[in-house]
Write an enzyme that holds these catalytic residues in place. Sequence first.
Site, PDB file in Angstrom:
ATOM      1  N   CYS A  17       1.358  -8.621  -6.052  1.00 49.35           N
ATOM      2  CA  CYS A  17       1.657  -7.491  -5.094  1.00 49.35           C
ATOM      3  C   CYS A  17       1.409  -6.326  -5.549  1.00 49.35           C
ATOM      4  O   CYS A  17       2.246  -6.019  -6.338  1.00 49.35           O
ATOM      5  CB  CYS A  17       2.637  -7.741  -4.318  1.00 49.35           C
ATOM      6  SG  CYS A  17       3.182  -6.812  -2.865  1.00 49.35           S
ATOM      7  N   ASN A  18       0.635  -5.438  -5.278  1.00 52.12           N
ATOM      8  CA  ASN A  18       0.762  -4.007  -5.922  1.00 52.12           C
ATOM      9  C   ASN A  18       1.826  -3.269  -5.330  1.00 52.12           C
ATOM     10  O   ASN A  18       2.291  -2.352  -6.472  1.00 52.12           O
ATOM     11  CB  ASN A  18      -0.753  -3.216  -5.475  1.00 52.12           C
ATOM     12  CG  ASN A  18      -1.960  -3.865  -5.820  1.00 52.12           C
ATOM     13  OD1 ASN A  18      -2.387  -3.381  -6.960  1.00 52.12           O
ATOM     14  ND2 ASN A  18      -2.533  -4.838  -5.533  1.00 52.12           N
ATOM     15  N   CYS A  25      -4.713  -4.071  -2.567  1.00 49.52           N
ATOM     16  CA  CYS A  25      -3.854  -4.878  -2.044  1.00 49.52           C
ATOM     17  C   CYS A  25      -4.455  -6.177  -2.079  1.00 49.52           C
ATOM     18  O   CYS A  25      -5.756  -6.620  -1.937  1.00 49.52           O
ATOM     19  CB  CYS A  25      -3.547  -4.344  -0.825  1.00 49.52           C
ATOM     20  SG  CYS A  25      -2.604  -5.685   0.116  1.00 49.52           S
ATOM     21  N   THR A  26      -3.451  -7.090  -2.850  1.00 47.93           N
ATOM     22  CA  THR A  26      -4.012  -8.543  -2.945  1.00 47.93           C
ATOM     23  C   THR A  26      -4.537  -9.403  -1.614  1.00 47.93           C
ATOM     24  O   THR A  26      -5.028 -10.264  -1.825  1.00 47.93           O
ATOM     25  CB  THR A  26      -2.986  -9.520  -3.811  1.00 47.93           C
ATOM     26  OG1 THR A  26      -1.699  -9.346  -3.267  1.00 47.93           O
ATOM     27  CG2 THR A  26      -2.814  -8.850  -5.162  1.00 47.93           C
ATOM     28  N   HIS A  27      -4.022  -8.703  -0.639  1.00 48.38           N
ATOM     29  CA  HIS A  27      -4.522  -9.495   0.717  1.00 48.38           C
ATOM     30  C   HIS A  27      -6.117  -9.022   0.896  1.00 48.38           C
ATOM     31  O   HIS A  27      -6.826  -9.911   1.530  1.00 48.38           O
ATOM     32  CB  HIS A  27      -3.797  -8.680   1.938  1.00 48.38           C
ATOM     33  CG  HIS A  27      -2.428  -9.089   2.167  1.00 48.38           C
ATOM     34  ND1 HIS A  27      -1.501  -9.128   1.380  1.00 48.38           N
ATOM     35  CD2 HIS A  27      -2.012 -10.299   3.046  1.00 48.38           C
ATOM     36  CE1 HIS A  27      -0.407  -9.611   1.680  1.00 48.38           C
ATOM     37  NE2 HIS A  27      -0.666 -10.409   2.772  1.00 48.38           N
ATOM     38  N   GLY A  49       4.377  -3.043   2.644  1.00 49.37           N
ATOM     39  CA  GLY A  49       3.881  -1.535   2.665  1.00 49.37           C
ATOM     40  C   GLY A  49       4.489  -0.890   3.669  1.00 49.37           C
ATOM     41  O   GLY A  49       3.999   0.599   3.369  1.00 49.37           O
ATOM     42  N   GLU A  83      -2.792 -11.395   7.841  1.00 48.61           N
ATOM     43  CA  GLU A  83      -1.698 -12.394   7.909  1.00 48.61           C
ATOM     44  C   GLU A  83      -1.590 -13.087   9.313  1.00 48.61           C
ATOM     45  O   GLU A  83      -0.967 -13.986   9.296  1.00 48.61           O
ATOM     46  CB  GLU A  83      -0.288 -11.845   7.656  1.00 48.61           C
ATOM     47  CG  GLU A  83       0.021 -11.474   6.286  1.00 48.61           C
ATOM     48  CD  GLU A  83       0.802 -12.534   5.655  1.00 48.61           C
ATOM     49  OE1 GLU A  83       1.173 -13.397   6.012  1.00 48.61           O
ATOM     50  OE2 GLU A  83       0.686 -12.175   4.342  1.00 48.61           O
ATOM     51  N   ASP A 101       4.007 -12.963  -3.933  1.00 51.61           N
ATOM     52  CA  ASP A 101       3.443 -11.975  -2.933  1.00 51.61           C
ATOM     53  C   ASP A 101       4.213 -12.068  -1.904  1.00 51.61           C
ATOM     54  O   ASP A 101       5.077 -12.852  -1.457  1.00 51.61           O
ATOM     55  CB  ASP A 101       2.018 -12.416  -2.731  1.00 51.61           C
ATOM     56  CG  ASP A 101       1.072 -11.221  -2.013  1.00 51.61           C
ATOM     57  OD1 ASP A 101       1.171 -10.050  -2.408  1.00 51.61           O
ATOM     58  OD2 ASP A 101       0.832 -11.416  -0.885  1.00 51.61           O
ATOM     59  N   SER A 102       3.925 -10.569  -1.228  1.00 51.33           N
ATOM     60  CA  SER A 102       4.798 -10.509   0.099  1.00 51.33           C
ATOM     61  C   SER A 102       4.237 -11.395   1.068  1.00 51.33           C
ATOM     62  O   SER A 102       4.927 -11.512   2.289  1.00 51.33           O
ATOM     63  CB  SER A 102       4.571  -8.995   0.510  1.00 51.33           C
ATOM     64  OG  SER A 102       3.254  -8.772   0.776  1.00 51.33           O
TER      65      SER A 102
END
Length: 262
Positions: free
Chosen positions: A75-76, A185-187, A45, A153, A12-13
């Site tokens: 991560c989308n 978004c996976t966040h 993004g 984050e 993931d980012s």
Amino acid sequence: MNNNQMPIGVFDSGVGGISVLKELSCLMPHENFIYYGDSANAPYGTKDDAKIKKLTEDAIDKLCSLGVKAIVIACNTATSIAAHSLRKRLSIPVIGIEPAVKPAATNHPGKNIVVMATPVTLKRKKFLELTSNFSNMANIIPLPCPGLVELIESHSDDTQKIRTYLKDLFAQFENTKISVVVLGCTHYPHIAKIIKEAFDYEVEILDGGEGTAREAMRQLEAIGELNNSENKGKIEFLSSKSDEKEIEFMKKFFESYQPRGV
């Protein structure tokens, strides 16, 4: 080491993909995982396609060098830009993620469905095709969320900034009844409870983590590479930030995240 005991690489980012990692580990508890978060370059993004593709490919190459048997792009944004080329180049399974628009529209026909995602994800052809496939079933409303990844984050336990952000974001729906919020978004699953509390009525929250985990298991099973060990698998956390605090933050996220689908 036998192929089936090799780890699964999860990328993931930043820390967001840990929500997918938790789904994976709950569904496949005997598997070993290596999680790599590119937090030094987060968020993706806001970057252009070429930069996102290069960062994603570099990260996946790093995971492959560690001897993984499959890649999960959690991560989308990275999935929409780099998954296709990676599948053509790599000989191991590459599983991506996409917003859970299909189950949202199928289970809530004729209702208003908000899809929260990064601006880049919402502009991609893949997302536009996904939403067009189900636009005749429900009213799908794309909702760009610039800056939200950065707030998640930030390592802060103070959620007030996020609550204020969401209040302003959802103000436009004051006179619109929303049935489902899709987390694109996976966040975002890490703040699902706060998103739910932003509405004064019941709203269903959906994300693509569970479906991604099940697809990963299906693909590994199809090639006979599910781990046959009876021992609980191990999880290794890596970050492009050379900071031990980042690794501890990842572990904290992993322990605290409660998957809804497994």
